[in-house]
Design a protein around this motif. Structure first.
Motif, PDB file in Angstrom:
ATOM      1  N   ASN A 178       0.022   5.092   0.587  1.00 46.36           N
ATOM      2  CA  ASN A 178      -0.677   5.024  -0.700  1.00 46.36           C
ATOM      3  C   ASN A 178      -2.114   4.625  -0.416  1.00 46.36           C
ATOM      4  OD1 ASN A 178      -1.680   4.480  -3.268  1.00 46.36           O
ATOM      5  ND2 ASN A 178       0.255   3.594  -3.994  1.00 46.36           N
ATOM      6  N   ILE A 179      -2.949   5.608  -0.144  1.00 46.88           N
ATOM      7  CA  ILE A 179      -4.319   5.349   0.282  1.00 46.88           C
ATOM      8  C   ILE A 179      -5.124   4.653  -0.811  1.00 46.88           C
ATOM      9  CG2 ILE A 179      -6.425   6.385   1.178  1.00 46.88           C
ATOM     10  CD1 ILE A 179      -3.980   6.554   3.013  1.00 46.88           C
ATOM     11  N   ASN A 180      -4.892   5.031  -2.064  1.00 44.72           N
ATOM     12  CA  ASN A 180      -5.639   4.404  -3.163  1.00 44.72           C
ATOM     13  C   ASN A 180      -5.344   2.905  -3.233  1.00 44.72           C
ATOM     14  OD1 ASN A 180      -6.856   6.812  -3.980  1.00 44.72           O
ATOM     15  ND2 ASN A 180      -5.155   7.338  -5.360  1.00 44.72           N
ATOM     16  N   MET A 181      -4.069   2.544  -3.103  1.00 37.43           N
ATOM     17  CA  MET A 181      -3.713   1.131  -3.120  1.00 37.43           C
ATOM     18  C   MET A 181      -4.352   0.391  -1.951  1.00 37.43           C
ATOM     19  SD  MET A 181       0.008  -0.723  -2.640  1.00 37.43           S
ATOM     20  CE  MET A 181       0.647  -0.366  -4.272  1.00 37.43           C
ATOM     21  N   ALA A 182      -4.236   0.969  -0.755  1.00 38.53           N
ATOM     22  CA  ALA A 182      -4.801   0.321   0.435  1.00 38.53           C
ATOM     23  C   ALA A 182      -6.303   0.123   0.301  1.00 38.53           C
ATOM     24  CB  ALA A 182      -4.481   1.148   1.683  1.00 38.53           C
TER      25      ALA A 182
END
Length: 416
Positions: A365-369
Motif C-alpha cells: 500500500n504505497i499511499n499508506m507508506a
C-alpha cells in the motif's frame, strides 16, 4: 600523576556513559571538563555512537591518545546518573589514578535493578500504550501476554544475538504470531493496535528523533548512525511481522485511534511511561518525575491540538515543555537531563506511524507508506526542533548567569 592511567580512567567513564545511554554532545562536554580539571594543555575529543577518541597534551608536553570501540549498548540511566556524579567528583577533586579507578568500580558494582522490575516495566509499557492507542479490554489481555513474552524471550535472546535486525525480527515474529492466534481464538479484536503498543517495547522513533537532532546540530556522523540504526531495527520488525502474516495468511489494518476518553489517555500514557522509566532502569523518585513529565507532556499536546488542530505545532510545543522540564529536573537532581527527557517524551513518539509505514510496505500500500512516512518525519522534526529551542534558550540563560553550559575545544582554547 600517571597521566596515561588518568586518561585511561577518563575513557573508562566515557565508555560506560556511552553504553548507558548518554547523548553524544553531553558526553563530549563531560570528557572535556574532566580533561580540563587535570590541567591538560590541549584536549581533542571525538565521539560517535560506536567510538570514543581522546588526544591530550600533558603539562609535561607529552602527547597521549587513547581510543575505545563500543560494540553494544544497554540503556541504564541509573548507572548513567552515578557516572555523571563521578564526573562531578573528578572535576572538583582531580583524584589520582588509583582513587579514580576505585570510584569507577564502585559505580559499576552498584546493586542491579530487581529482576521483577523488568517484567512490570514490560507489561506497563506495552499494555499501557496498547490501551492508549485504542485497544479494548480483551486486546489489553493479549498485550499483557505478548509483553511478558518479549521480556522473557528478549532477555534470553539478548545474550545470544547482537544484531538488532535479527533480534527485533525474532521478537516481532513471535509477537505477531501470538496476536493472530489469540484473535482467532476469540481473544482480542484489533491486531494492529495491539502490535503498535508492543512495537514501543522493541524500537521507538526516538533514535530517528535524536539522529535528526544531531544533524541539525551539525553532528552529521552521529546523526546518520542513529537514524540508520533506528531504521535497521524497524526493518527487523517489518520482516518479523511480514513473515508471520505470510505464514498464517492473516493481517488486517483497521487504523489506530486514540482512546476516546481523555482521562484514560492521560492515565494510560502515564502508566506506560512509568513502565519505560523502569525499562531504562531509572530508580527512586526520578521514576515519579518521569511519570509527571509524561502526564503533562500529553496534557499540553491535547490542549494545543484542541486550540489549533496541528500535529506539528502540538508536538513542537509539548516537546519544548519536555525539554525545559528535563533541564529544570536535571538541575534540581544534579542528574543528566536525558534521564527525565527520554521517558517523558514517549507520548509524542510516532510509534504508530512507524508501524504503518512498515505495514504499508509489506501490504504494498504505497499511499499508506508514503503518507505515514511524511507524518513520521514531520513529528520527529517537531520534537527535534523543540529540543533545539530549549537547548538554545538554556545556553543563553546559562551565559547570562556566567556559568558554563557546554564545554568544547573552542571554550578550552579561548580560556588558555
Amino acid at each position: 600523576m600517571d597521566y596515561k592511567r588518568i586518561l585511561q580512567g577518563i575513557l573508562n567513564i566515557g565508555e560506560s556513559m556511552l553504553k548507558s545511554g548518554a547523548e553524544n554532545f553531553r558526553l563530549e562536554d563531560s570528557l572535556y571538563r574532566m580533561c580540563r580539571s587535570y590541567g591538560f594543555v590541549h584536549s581533542d575529543v571525538f565521539i560517535i555512537p560506536s567510538n570514543i577518541q581522546i588526544t591530550v597534551e600533558t603539562p609535561d608536553g607529552e602527547i597521549l591518545t587513547q581510543i575505545r570501540h563500543v560494540e553494544t549498548t544497554d540503556i541504564d540511566f541509573d548507572r548513567l546518573d552515578y557516572l555523571n556524579n563521578l564526573c562531578r567528583y573528578v572535576c572538583d577533586n582531580t583524584p589520582d589514578e588509583k582513587t579514580l579507578r576505585e570510584k569507577y568500580l564502585e559505580v559499576l558494582n552498584r546493586p542491579k535493578q530487581h529482576p521483577a522490575a523488568k517484567y512490570f516495566a514490560g507489561v506497563m509499557g506495552g499494555t499501557g500504550f496498547a490501551v492508549f492507542f485504542g485497544c479494548n479490554f480483551m486486546d489489553a489481555i493479549v498485550a499483557v501476554i505478548v509483553s511478558l513474552m518479549i521480556v522473557i524471550v528478549g532477555e534470553w535472546l539478548s545474550k545470544r544475538e547482537d544484531n538488532l535486525l535479527i533480534y527485533n525480527m525474532i521478537l516481532a515474529f513471535l509477537s505477531e504470531v501470538i496476536i493472530i492466534v489469540m484473535i482467532r481464538l476469540g481473544i482480542g479484536t484489533h491486531s494492529d493496535r495491539i502490535m503498535i503498543g508492543i512495537v514501543m517495547l522493541l524500537i521507538s522513533a526516538l533514535g530517528t528523533t535524536n539522529g535528526i537532532r544531531d544533524l541539525l546540530q551539525r553532528d552529521f556522523i552521529s546523526g546518520f548512525l542513529n537514524i540508520m540504526n533506528s531504521f535497521l531495527g524497524a526493518a527487523g520488525i517489518a520482516f518479523g511481522i511480514a513473515l508471520a502474516m505470510l505464514l498464517l495468511d492473516d493481517g488486517t489494518s483497521n487504523g489506530f485511534i486514540l482512546n476516546h476518553s481523555i482521562p484514560v489517555q492521560l492515565i494510560s500514557c502515564t502508566i506506560a511511561c512509568t513502565g519505560f522509566a523502569l525499562w531504562f532502569k531509572i530508580r527512586g523518585r526520578q521514576v515519579l518525575y518521569s511519570s509527571v513529565g509524561a502526564f503533562f507532556t500529553w496534557a499540553i499536546y491535547l490542549l494545543v491540538f484542541y486550540l489549533r488542530p496541528s500535529n506539528f505545532l502540538a508536538t513542537l510545543v509539548a516537546s519544548v515543555f519536555v525539554g525545559f522540564f528535563a533541564f529544570i529536573m536535571s538541575r534540581i537532581n544534579k542528574a543528566p537531563s536525558t534521564i527525565f527527557l527520554t521517558a517523558s517524551v514517549f507520548p509524542l513518539i510516532p510509534g504508530p506511524n512507524l508501524y504503518y509505514v512498515m505495514y504499508g510496505c509489506v501490504s504494498r500500500n504505497i499511499n499508506m507508506a508514503f503518507s505515514e512516512t511524511l507524518v513520521l518525519i514531520s513529528t520527529c522534526l517537531a520534537i527535534a526542533f523543540g529540543f533545539i529551542i530549549v537547548d538554545m534558550v538554556s545556553r543563553y540563560i546559562m551565559s547570562a548567569l556566567k556559568r558554563d553550559y557546554h564545554i568544547s575545544k573552542k571554550n578550552i582554547v579561548n580560556n588558555q
